[in-house]
Design a protein around this motif. Sequence first.
Motif, PDB file in Angstrom:
ATOM      1  N   LYS A   1      61.962  74.788  10.801  1.00  0.00           N
ATOM      2  CA  LYS A   1      63.194  74.232  11.360  1.00  0.00           C
ATOM      3  C   LYS A   1      62.934  73.578  12.716  1.00  0.00           C
ATOM      4  CE  LYS A   1      67.896  75.578  12.729  1.00  0.00           C
ATOM      5  NZ  LYS A   1      68.850  76.731  12.854  1.00  0.00           N
ATOM      6  N   ALA A   2      62.190  74.263  13.574  1.00  0.00           N
ATOM      7  CA  ALA A   2      61.869  73.699  14.893  1.00  0.00           C
ATOM      8  C   ALA A   2      60.973  72.483  14.760  1.00  0.00           C
ATOM      9  CB  ALA A   2      61.198  74.760  15.757  1.00  0.00           C
TER      10      ALA A   2
ATOM     11  N   GLY B   1      56.277  81.157  18.152  1.00  0.00           N
ATOM     12  CA  GLY B   1      56.756  82.427  18.666  1.00  0.00           C
ATOM     13  C   GLY B   1      55.787  82.933  19.724  1.00  0.00           C
TER      14      GLY B   1
ATOM     15  N   GLU C   1      58.765  89.115  14.278  1.00  0.00           N
ATOM     16  CA  GLU C   1      59.475  88.206  15.172  1.00  0.00           C
ATOM     17  C   GLU C   1      60.679  87.593  14.464  1.00  0.00           C
ATOM     18  OE1 GLU C   1      56.158  86.679  18.353  1.00  0.00           O
ATOM     19  OE2 GLU C   1      56.641  85.349  16.687  1.00  0.00           O
ATOM     20  N   SER C   2      61.711  87.362  15.254  1.00  0.00           N
ATOM     21  CA  SER C   2      62.935  86.742  14.743  1.00  0.00           C
ATOM     22  C   SER C   2      63.278  85.539  15.626  1.00  0.00           C
ATOM     23  CB  SER C   2      64.075  87.755  14.723  1.00  0.00           C
ATOM     24  OG  SER C   2      64.332  88.237  16.042  1.00  0.00           O
ATOM     25  N   GLU C   3      64.460  85.018  15.437  1.00  0.00           N
ATOM     26  CA  GLU C   3      64.871  83.825  16.171  1.00  0.00           C
ATOM     27  C   GLU C   3      64.783  84.010  17.684  1.00  0.00           C
ATOM     28  OE1 GLU C   3      68.605  80.633  16.092  1.00  0.00           O
ATOM     29  OE2 GLU C   3      68.463  82.257  14.630  1.00  0.00           O
ATOM     30  N   GLU C   4      65.053  85.208  18.162  1.00  0.00           N
ATOM     31  CA  GLU C   4      65.023  85.448  19.606  1.00  0.00           C
ATOM     32  C   GLU C   4      63.613  85.327  20.183  1.00  0.00           C
ATOM     33  OE1 GLU C   4      65.328  89.647  20.956  1.00  0.00           O
ATOM     34  OE2 GLU C   4      65.589  90.092  18.819  1.00  0.00           O
TER      35      GLU C   4
ATOM     36  N   SER D   1      61.332  83.044  19.032  1.00  0.00           N
ATOM     37  CA  SER D   1      60.747  81.770  18.618  1.00  0.00           C
ATOM     38  C   SER D   1      61.402  80.595  19.321  1.00  0.00           C
ATOM     39  CB  SER D   1      60.904  81.604  17.100  1.00  0.00           C
ATOM     40  OG  SER D   1      60.150  80.523  16.615  1.00  0.00           O
TER      41      SER D   1
ATOM     42  N   GLU E   1      60.442  79.608   7.494  1.00  0.00           N
ATOM     43  CA  GLU E   1      61.562  78.692   7.690  1.00  0.00           C
ATOM     44  C   GLU E   1      61.911  78.500   9.158  1.00  0.00           C
ATOM     45  OE1 GLU E   1      61.419  81.216   5.589  1.00  0.00           O
ATOM     46  OE2 GLU E   1      61.379  80.143   3.660  1.00  0.00           O
ATOM     47  N   LEU E   2      61.803  79.558   9.955  1.00  0.00           N
ATOM     48  CA  LEU E   2      62.131  79.461  11.373  1.00  0.00           C
ATOM     49  C   LEU E   2      61.209  78.480  12.074  1.00  0.00           C
ATOM     50  CD1 LEU E   2      64.033  80.661  13.508  1.00  0.00           C
ATOM     51  CD2 LEU E   2      62.337  82.459  13.910  1.00  0.00           C
ATOM     52  N   GLN E   3      59.920  78.511  11.733  1.00  0.00           N
ATOM     53  CA  GLN E   3      58.968  77.572  12.320  1.00  0.00           C
ATOM     54  C   GLN E   3      59.242  76.150  11.833  1.00  0.00           C
ATOM     55  OE1 GLN E   3      54.809  78.814  12.124  1.00  0.00           O
ATOM     56  NE2 GLN E   3      55.421  80.949  11.931  1.00  0.00           N
TER      57      GLN E   3
ATOM     58  N   SER F   1      63.241  77.258  19.708  1.00  0.00           N
ATOM     59  CA  SER F   1      64.127  76.402  18.915  1.00  0.00           C
ATOM     60  C   SER F   1      63.554  74.989  18.912  1.00  0.00           C
ATOM     61  CB  SER F   1      65.530  76.395  19.513  1.00  0.00           C
ATOM     62  OG  SER F   1      65.508  75.752  20.796  1.00  0.00           O
TER      63      SER F   1
END
Length: 452
Positions: A345-346, A293, A302-305, A307, A341-343, A309
């Motif tokens: 996943k990428a 991010g 921070e959210s998906e926007e 971070s 989880e967002l990290q 992909s």
Amino acid sequence: MLNFETRVGPDFGDNPPSYPERDVPEWYRDAKLGFFIHWGLYSVPAWATAHGEGGVPTEDAYAHHQYAEWYGNTVRIAGSPSWERHQEIYGTGTSYEDLADLWDANAFDADDFVSKLIGAGARYVIPTTKHHEGFCLWDTETTDFNSVERGPKRDLVSEIGTAVRGQGAKFGVYFSGALDWHVSDFPPIESDTDLFRFRRNDEHFAKYSAAQLEELIERFAPDVLWNDIEWPDGGKGHEDHAVAALLRRYFEAIPDGVVNDRWGVPYHGFLTREYRHIEDIIDEPWESTRGLGYSFGYNQAESEEHSLSGEELVRLLVDVVSKNGNLLINVGPRADGSIPELQEKAMNLMGEWLKANGEAIYGTRPWIRAGDKLAGSPVSYTRKGDDLFILANEPSVGSITLPEELSATTVSHWIGVDGTEIEGTVDASGSVAIPGSLHGQPVAVARVACGT
């Protein structure tokens, strides 16, 4: 962001210190991908102003700092969002350093954690051993302000280092050489000028930093010494505790080790570039570093926007490697030691892509230029021996055009999603169709013979 290799004071006139002569080792240049781990007291509040690409006005950059690992400074700026949030959550009687007793790393399993980084393609791993807050993550004899005496009650550097080497990767250490808020008494940093004004440069502190770095070298034999924000000026001369002597002893102990450029002296190993896009090939070995991010430490705001992909992460890696760089991408775990989880996943998508296409990344060198924007997908180039890898950054476009230097080429081989090769034919216009099976990939890779 600063180019730290240009900061080389103080001036010793006709009697400068003598620095060791060392080239950047081939293992480092071959590795291409490393992982930073930013984990510390700042992981407890895990919060910073979420910026995005637009950022904030320069005059507000420190009060609204995007790096969660700077919480220990930002929270001292009266009226800042971090200051206000800290009062609401922890109350006025809880200092930043009190967070040490709230840090519980109960979900952290070093082998499992490191296996996720290796699975994502990491060839080296560098945890923060002491960030600017001054909290040490190893069993140091220099201060009780450490993760064995307080908080996790564990030697986290030792656990991570053992896991990294046990899984066949290189192990490095990040160390904040000249900023240590725990043993300093300055106002909060509110500008880039303050960054170098409000820090200790006295000999006593230089010896303190040197003792900590010597411990890290003796106990962990790090393959990479990644220093940050220079070194105290009281340790830049001819003394036994100064940078020149420290580096000589380091290379004597680890001849194949490597250092970065953030020492504030006329010596560096690889260059560092932080959160910056580099336009073209840099001839010297260099390293691009950033978080997944806009923060290195975990920022729950921070959210998906905010971070990268998985697709963007792969394209970033390709871009950096095509320009003679390594990518040091950062994972910022939660306080408990779990990866958000967002990290993850990428990271997983990059790891899957590298399983099939790693030969176009690891061990490569740049070609005569980094890439082209010809007809079809824009491409990047990497080279290994007589093989040129053409990396199509928009496979869904359906084709690439070979550069004029390869006008005699008639056959290319695409690397399939399972790593097997798919033959491609070059038409009379120099265009090569990208196989349909690769249209959904973040980057499609073709191999051609270049002979240069």
